[in-house]
Design an enzyme around this catalytic site. Sequence first.
Site, PDB file in Angstrom:
ATOM      1  N   HIS A   1       2.877   3.203  -8.956  1.00  7.61           N
ATOM      2  CA  HIS A   1       2.754   1.762  -9.217  1.00  7.61           C
ATOM      3  C   HIS A   1       4.025   1.235  -9.883  1.00  7.61           C
ATOM      4  CE1 HIS A   1      -1.241   1.994  -7.784  1.00  7.61           C
ATOM      5  NE2 HIS A   1      -1.770   2.560  -8.843  1.00  7.61           N
TER       6      HIS A   1
ATOM      7  N   LEU B   1      10.672 -20.861  -4.867  1.00 12.06           N
ATOM      8  CA  LEU B   1       9.818 -19.834  -4.261  1.00 12.06           C
ATOM      9  C   LEU B   1       8.524 -19.796  -5.052  1.00 12.06           C
ATOM     10  CD1 LEU B   1       9.241 -17.201  -2.544  1.00 12.06           C
ATOM     11  CD2 LEU B   1      10.367 -15.931  -4.379  1.00 12.06           C
TER      12      LEU B   1
ATOM     13  N   ASP C   1       0.831  -1.215   0.000  1.00 11.79           N
ATOM     14  CA  ASP C   1       0.000   0.000   0.000  1.00 11.79           C
ATOM     15  C   ASP C   1       0.861   1.259   0.000  1.00 11.79           C
ATOM     16  OD1 ASP C   1      -2.296   1.480   0.028  1.00 11.79           O
ATOM     17  OD2 ASP C   1      -2.653   1.266   2.174  1.00 11.79           O
TER      18      ASP C   1
END
Length: 318
Positions: free
Chosen positions: A112, A206, A95
């Site tokens: 972003h 991962l 955020d």
Amino acid sequence: MLSLRLPIPSESVLASVMQRPPRFLNARNQTHLFCSPTLSEPKALQSSTPQATAADVVTREEEEELNDGTTPPEEELPEGLRRELMPKHVAVIMDGNGRWARQRGLPPGAGHRAGVESLKALVELCWRWEIRVLTVFAFSYDNWIRPKVEVEFLMSLFENVIQSELDKFAREGIRISVIGDWSRLPESLQALIRDAEEKTRKHSRLQLIVAVSYSGKYDVVQACKSIANKVKDGIVQVDDIDEGLIEQELETNCTEFPYPDLLIRTSGELRVSNFLLWQLAYTELFFAPDLWPDFGKDEFVEALVSFQERQRRYGGRK
Ligand code: FPP
């Protein structure tokens, strides 16, 4: 089934691991229980020398079976972090991109874009430090109400990132999974996601789970619908419905470690915003004041240190 979910002393969990129960009877349930005891032991009882933990036993076994051959050198952890207490699954609410951009007089898209760089750095750290699953909240179902220009920007950013990073992820043994309601995503993005998931399906170093058009409530609703259909078709009896069955129907059924050990939310906001609602039941929460593009290695280490200092009791006494 329910008894498996009750807090049980770490000694008995370790003993049962050493006996190696049949794997994948319900692999996700087992893993959740295996992961917890290392963290639920009171500090005073923990040895100062790192010991093999139940989680390690599972990991090594998994590694041998599933690793696609990508074995990076074992990396020293930053001071203050203990390998045997590392979380298996970290979830992040990224955020603050908008505020980061606004502070610089830039449009949200610039935030972003900067956020993607933070995400790439975090993936790299998780990969190096052998965290098994990283789930990031990239676009909430509730974000569809944002201005069209921002939504379109984000959709094309997701496409660009998949295109530019896929080969690297594949080389490094990273598995990509996307959870959420895909039906509203542009066709071109859906195709790229399908391709990325398929190309990296067997990787196990991962797992990067990207939540796009995702909502925790939506996840529970779709799981309920699926179970209701199975009851209707006679595949499942009402009495069979338990936590394990619901877990299997949630979107996080794409991973063996569906329960985040640690949730990090950046930007100082203190809420979970309809993220993994069911899955966060016993997750440790860490709220960082930094805006997502400013969240880097030092901040991640701080979150991990805080996590490792906690006692996880799962409702029990120790
Ligand atoms: C929240 O910040 C962030 C988002 C809605 C998007 C997060 C996306 C990225 C970091 C890109 C990730 C890319 C991929 C491929 C997964 P906000 O805009 O709500 O910030 P604000 O609260 O300050 O306005």
